[in-house]
Design an enzyme around this catalytic site. Structure first.
Site, PDB file in Angstrom:
ATOM      1  N   VAL A 270      47.125  43.839  38.182  1.00 53.69           N
ATOM      2  CA  VAL A 270      46.522  44.964  37.482  1.00 53.69           C
ATOM      3  C   VAL A 270      45.007  44.826  37.556  1.00 53.69           C
ATOM      4  O   VAL A 270      44.444  43.805  37.143  1.00 53.69           O
ATOM      5  CB  VAL A 270      46.986  45.015  36.009  1.00 53.69           C
ATOM      6  CG1 VAL A 270      46.333  46.201  35.299  1.00 53.69           C
ATOM      7  CG2 VAL A 270      48.501  45.126  35.941  1.00 53.69           C
ATOM      8  N   LYS A 271      44.369  45.857  38.109  1.00 56.89           N
ATOM      9  CA  LYS A 271      42.905  45.835  38.244  1.00 56.89           C
ATOM     10  C   LYS A 271      42.282  46.378  36.965  1.00 56.89           C
ATOM     11  O   LYS A 271      42.528  47.522  36.574  1.00 56.89           O
ATOM     12  CB  LYS A 271      42.460  46.703  39.418  1.00 56.89           C
ATOM     13  CG  LYS A 271      42.716  46.077  40.787  1.00 56.89           C
ATOM     14  CD  LYS A 271      42.254  46.993  41.898  1.00 56.89           C
ATOM     15  CE  LYS A 271      40.748  47.057  42.000  1.00 56.89           C
ATOM     16  NZ  LYS A 271      40.319  48.126  42.951  1.00 56.89           N
ATOM     17  N   VAL A 272      41.454  45.559  36.360  1.00 55.25           N
ATOM     18  CA  VAL A 272      40.795  45.934  35.108  1.00 55.25           C
ATOM     19  C   VAL A 272      39.284  45.760  35.280  1.00 55.25           C
ATOM     20  O   VAL A 272      38.825  44.669  35.644  1.00 55.25           O
ATOM     21  CB  VAL A 272      41.286  45.046  33.941  1.00 55.25           C
ATOM     22  CG1 VAL A 272      40.586  45.426  32.642  1.00 55.25           C
ATOM     23  CG2 VAL A 272      42.796  45.145  33.780  1.00 55.25           C
TER      24      VAL A 272
END
Ligand code: E4P
Length: 226
Positions: A86-88
Site C-alpha cells: 500500500v502506497k502512502v
C-alpha cells in the site's frame, strides 16, 4: 536491483514483463487517470494476473486524512490482495496511518518523498519501500543523488530492511544515478525503457553482426540452421 514499471497500462505491462526482469508495478492516481474511468479494483486485479504473484504490486491510497488512508488501505487489501504494497504519502496524516497499518503487518511503500527527513521518518516507521521522487526533487532544487546516498547510509546505519524504490524519472541517466547512489529498486515509465533500448547504435551493431555472418553463411541462415 529491482526494476519496476510505473504504469497502469495493461498493454505496456504485458509487453515489458516479457522483456525485463520485472520486479513489480507501481502507480498513483495521476498514472491511473491516463487509463480513463476504469474499474479500479478490477484493473488492479488484472495487473496482478499479468505480473503473477512473484512480482510486487504497489497501489496508492487516495484519501489524505488518517481515517481515510487507513480505510483506503484496508479496502485495497480486501479487494486486490493482502500481499499488495500500500502506497502512502509521507505526510503528517500518512505517517500516522503507517503506524497503524504497520502494526497490522501491512506491506507499506512510503511515497511522495522529496526530502531526507521524510525518508528517515518512513524508515523509522518500518516502511518496506521508500519512494524518493528523483525528477521532482531536481525541480525543487533538491539534489536527489545526495539525498538517496544519505537514505542508503541511514538504512545501513540502523540495519533497516527498508528498500529505496526510486521513482519520478524523466530519463535513463536519472535511473542510473539513483541505483548507483544506493537505491535497491527503481520504477519507471515505459518511455524510459523504450528510449534505453531503441538506441540506434544497438540496432546498428546487431545489423553489422548479421551482415558479417550472412556474408559467410548466406542470407537468412542463422546458427540454429547449421
Ligand atoms: C511512483 O509511482 C511515483 O508516484 C511516480 O514515479 C511519480 O512520477 P512523476 O513525478 O512523473 O509524476
Amino acid at each position: 536491483m529491482e526494476f519496476m514499471l510505473d504504469t497502469a497500462n495493461l498493454d505496456e505491462i504485458r509487453k515489458y514483463r516479457t522483456i525485463i526482469p520485472l520486479a513489480g508495478v507501481t502507480s498513483n492516481p495521476s498514472i491511473l487517470k491516463r487509463e480513463g474511468a476504469v474499474d479500479f479494483y478490477a484493473h488492479m486485479r488484472a495487473i496482478r494476473a499479468i505480473i503473477g504473484s512473484e512480482a510486487s504490486l504497489h497501489v496508492q491510497v487516495v484519501a489524505a486524512d488518517f481515517e481515510g488512508i487507513v480505510a483506503d488501505a484496508r479496502a485495497i487489501l480486501a479487494n486486490i490482495g493482502e500481499d499488495v504494497y500500500v502506497k502512502v504519502p509521507v505526510s503528517e496524516q500518512g505517517l500516522k496511518a503507517m503506524k497503524v497499518l504497520k502494526a497490522d503487518g501491512v506491506n507499506l511503500t512510503a511515497t511522495a518523498i522529496y526530502t531526507k527527513f521524510q525518508a528517515y521518518l518512513a524508515i523509522a516507521a518500518g516502511a518496506d519501500y521508500i519512494a524518493p521522487y528523483f525528477n521532482r526533487m531536481e525541480n525543487q532544487n533538491i539534489d536527489p543523488r545526495a539525498a538517496i546516498t544519505e537514505m542508503a547510509r541511514e538504512i545501513a546505519r540502523v540495519g533497516s530492511g527498508t528498500k529505496i524504490l526510486a521513482a519520478s524519472f524523466k530519463n535513463v541517466g536519472q535511473v542510473n544515478a539513483a541505483l548507483e547512489c544506493g537505491a535497491q529498486a527503481a520504477t519507471m515509465g515505459v518511455d524510459i525503457l523504450d528510449a534505453a533500448l531503441s538506441m540506434s547504435v544497438i540496432g546498428a551493431a546487431v545489423a553489422d553482426f548479421t551482415a558479417d555472418w550472412e556474408a559467410v553463411h548466406g542470407a537468412g541462415v542463422t546458427v540454429s540452421d547449421l
